[in-house]
Design a protein around this motif. Structure first.
Motif, PDB file in Angstrom:
ATOM      1  N   SER A 355      -5.483   6.779  -1.348  1.00  0.00           N
ATOM      2  CA  SER A 355      -4.198   7.472  -1.462  1.00  0.00           C
ATOM      3  C   SER A 355      -3.627   7.396  -2.861  1.00  0.00           C
ATOM      4  N   ARG A 356      -4.107   6.410  -3.636  1.00  0.00           N
ATOM      5  CA  ARG A 356      -3.595   6.166  -4.987  1.00  0.00           C
ATOM      6  C   ARG A 356      -2.103   5.848  -4.976  1.00  0.00           C
ATOM      7  N   ASP A 357      -1.633   5.285  -3.878  1.00  0.00           N
ATOM      8  CA  ASP A 357      -0.247   4.861  -3.796  1.00  0.00           C
ATOM      9  C   ASP A 357      -0.064   3.632  -4.697  1.00  0.00           C
ATOM     10  N   ARG A 358       0.777   3.766  -5.715  1.00  0.00           N
ATOM     11  CA  ARG A 358       0.885   2.702  -6.721  1.00  0.00           C
ATOM     12  C   ARG A 358       1.368   1.383  -6.117  1.00  0.00           C
ATOM     13  N   GLY A 359       2.368   1.473  -5.249  1.00  0.00           N
ATOM     14  CA  GLY A 359       2.884   0.244  -4.665  1.00  0.00           C
ATOM     15  C   GLY A 359       1.868  -0.454  -3.791  1.00  0.00           C
ATOM     16  N   LEU A 360       1.160   0.294  -2.946  1.00  0.00           N
ATOM     17  CA  LEU A 360       0.179  -0.312  -2.054  1.00  0.00           C
ATOM     18  C   LEU A 360      -1.034  -0.802  -2.841  1.00  0.00           C
ATOM     19  N   MET A 361      -1.413  -0.071  -3.895  1.00  0.00           N
ATOM     20  CA  MET A 361      -2.520  -0.539  -4.727  1.00  0.00           C
ATOM     21  C   MET A 361      -2.162  -1.859  -5.393  1.00  0.00           C
ATOM     22  N   ALA A 362      -0.923  -1.965  -5.871  1.00  0.00           N
ATOM     23  CA  ALA A 362      -0.503  -3.213  -6.512  1.00  0.00           C
ATOM     24  C   ALA A 362      -0.540  -4.370  -5.530  1.00  0.00           C
ATOM     25  N   ALA A 363      -0.066  -4.130  -4.302  1.00  0.00           N
ATOM     26  CA  ALA A 363      -0.084  -5.189  -3.285  1.00  0.00           C
ATOM     27  C   ALA A 363      -1.512  -5.567  -2.919  1.00  0.00           C
ATOM     28  N   ALA A 364      -2.394  -4.557  -2.821  1.00  0.00           N
ATOM     29  CA  ALA A 364      -3.789  -4.810  -2.452  1.00  0.00           C
ATOM     30  C   ALA A 364      -4.575  -5.441  -3.589  1.00  0.00           C
ATOM     31  N   GLY A 365      -4.026  -5.432  -4.776  1.00  0.00           N
ATOM     32  CA  GLY A 365      -4.694  -6.072  -5.896  1.00  0.00           C
ATOM     33  C   GLY A 365      -4.208  -7.466  -6.179  1.00  0.00           C
ATOM     34  N   ALA A 366      -3.033  -7.798  -5.660  1.00  0.00           N
ATOM     35  CA  ALA A 366      -2.430  -9.071  -6.024  1.00  0.00           C
ATOM     36  C   ALA A 366      -2.639 -10.165  -4.993  1.00  0.00           C
TER      37      ALA A 366
END
Length: 561
Positions: A355-366
């Motif tokens: 989805s390239r959702d920035r918020g969810l990508m950040a959470a899934a990376g941290a």
């Protein structure tokens, strides 16, 4: 870097009716270069060309097991029939015959032969008959037909909206066919003596003539007695169970475990235990052990892409549904270990990536625990609520707490929820959706695959449209997760190439490697590296991480998860 510039090479291999093969080198466009060689068989062809890094052949299933039987392995392949299925689906021809013969017939406007009838996935018994491949027309040369179909596939793959993704998907699917054949050959270590003791402990004495084992007979008597004197209820017949409960004033719509657990009646406990043991008896009992375990290994036929989403199935033995208690029989060889790796929260992380959702990508990376990270960011620290919301978005939760939590998720991660919402909308309207790399869902006319049905369907009804919407909503995530898993397997296979370690089991997001004890730490490093590499290969550079939990055990049952 291309194969040619790096000193690598690809060759086509075609089999002929007399058992011989024709082999020729190919350029990047699939055109033959150099002379055509004749060999007595596939093994002779491969053995004589150790420098070939990619073999182009009709299907891995038809060639590779025979190579493995002679001790030969190949680094890579291009499976023409696997590629044909993917390309047909993308072109709106899902389910059309995929064989080399069918593809050749379509190119020449000839009658298209049906594919051989496949063995039912996860069938209880080995296949008794092999109908073999559909034959080419008598006038067609097998090598010429292979080259023509292959070149055509390369052109078709290059004409889709994201050709680089389709090429990667075909390569991943082909790599999966190699892994599947090798795992089938290696087998999962299995101690028949432990399995027998386990069955005796759980099921009790066996009786001749097909009678129920002692423990099942005892539980059946307890179930009947719970409904009063003279009652006779056979627990394996749902209709009888439902009628018995109705007579006791309890209305049931099914005998599913979750529904029974909500009932306060003395028959529930023995009935649930009967259902548990009955599944073990029928799916992994004495008959199963005789049929599927030999020479200390459980061997089945893995089927890459056996479901519409690309997930694997198996032909025989129920390999993808081994109950935890039965896993006690999965024991490494002396001096060896099982490295069990399980992807953590794979599908939610895949949703973030696609989805390239920035918020969810950040959470899934941290965070290693994505649900906890989400809970502290918007669900008042309630991990269960965060999990319910995210899985509700993926699976289409339409009522209750899931719907309320989904609204909060939509506000926080609009791109992620919008991605699956759009897939559902397209599905409800009868359209096609695709995974990240380009696998295409079945058309609406094909109906919902049985494993994805959530309710009885009437074709064309609103409930049917909603069910298809749930299916397509999940398809774009689950199918993309299957692509990540394929590339993780392919990368891990390459990393283990020079080790004694061997891949022996795979299901959806879990893989088992059987290795000498001294190689376990190397295998763990390879597994984690493969997961990270698969994330980059599949989805490009994103912040999303794909962590794995790993365990080094002697017995599969000792691994958590």
């Amino acid at each position: 870097m291309s194969e040619e510039r790096s000193g690598a090479s690809r060759h086509a291999l075609a089999e002929y009716a007399d058992g011989s093969v024709r082999v020729c080198a190919l350029d990047e466009a699939g055109r033959p270069v150099g002379p055509v060689a004749v060999e007595r068989g596939p093994a002779e062809a491969v053995r004589a060309r150790p420098g070939v890094t990619r073999w182009v052949w009709r299907s891995t299933a038809s060639v590779y097991p025979r190579l493995l039987a002679t001790g030969l392995r190949v680094p890579r392949c291009y499976d023409v029939e696997a590629a044909e299925a993917l390309l047909l689906g993308h072109e709106g021809g899902y389910g059309l015959p995929r064989s080399l013969s069918a593809a050749f017939a379509r190119l020449h406007g000839l009658p298209v032969p049906d594919d051989p009838r496949p063995t039912a996935a996860d069938s209880a018994q080995p296949s008794l008959f092999d109908t073999g491949p559909a034959p080419l027309p008598a006038t067609a040369d097998p090598l010429a037909a292979l080259l023509e179909v292959y070149a055509g596939q390369l052109a078709r793959a290059g004409s889709v909206p994201h050709p680089e993704r389709m090429r990667l998907l075909i390569a991943a699917e082909s790599a999966g066919t190699l892994v599947a054949a090798e795992m089938g050959r290696a087998g999962l270590p299995w101690r028949a003596d432990i399995h027998l003791r386990l069955l005796d402990e759980l099921l009790g004495r066996r009786y001749p003539g097909g009678a129920q084992p002692a423990r099942l007979a005892e539980l059946a008597e307890e179930v009947s007695a719970a409904f009063g004197p003279g009652a006779r209820v056979r627990p394996d017949l749902p209709a009888e169970v439902i009628r018995a409960f109705a007579g006791a004033g309890v209305r049931l719509s099914s005998t599913r475990a979750w529904e029974l657990r909500e009932v306060d009646h003395p028959a529930v406990a023995p009935l649930l235990e009967y259902k548990r043991l009955y599944r073990i008896h029928t799916a992994h009992g004495w008959s199963w052990l005789r049929s599927w375990v030999r020479d200390g290994r459980f061997r089945t036929e893995y089927v890459p892409g056996g479901t519409p989403s690309g997930r694997w199935t198996t032909n025989g033995g129920g390999a993808l549904q081994i109950p935890r208690v039965v896993r006690r029989a999965v024991v490494a060889d002396p001096g060896w270990r099982l490295v069990v790796a399980d992807a953590a929260q794979l599908e939610p992380r895949v949703l973030a990536a696609v989805s390239r959702d920035r918020g969810l990508m950040a959470a899934a990376g941290a965070a290693d625990d994505l649900y906890t990270a989400l809970a502290h960011g918007g669900f008042s620290g309630d991990r269960a609520a965060a999990k319910l919301a995210l899985l509700g978005a993926i699976y289409g939760q339409t009522s209750g707490d899931g719907l309320r939590q989904l609204a909060a998720l939509r506000r926080r991660f609009p791109a992620a929820v919008g991605y699956v919402d759009e897939a559902a909308r397209v599905g409800e309207q009868g359209g096609l959706v695709r995974t990240w790399l380009g696998r295409t869902c079945p058309p609406a006319a094909a109906g919902i695959p049985p494993e994805d049905r959530a309710e009885p369907l009437d074709q064309g009804s609103s409930s049917s449209a909603r069910a298809r919407g749930r299916f397509t909503r999940n398809f774009v995530v689950q199918g993309s997760a299957a692509e990540w898993a394929l590339l993780m397997l392919a990368t891990l296979r390459g990393a283990l190439w020079d080790l004694a370690a061997e891949l022996v089991f795979f299901q959806h997001d879990e893989v088992i490697v059987h290795c000498p004890a001294e190689e376990a730490s190397t295998v763990i490093e390879a597994v984690h590296a493969a997961a990270a590499s698969a994330g980059r290969l599949t989805f490009g550079e994103t912040p999303v991480r794909f962590p794995l939990t790993t365990a080094v055990v002697e017995c599969y049952a000792d691994a958590k998860g």
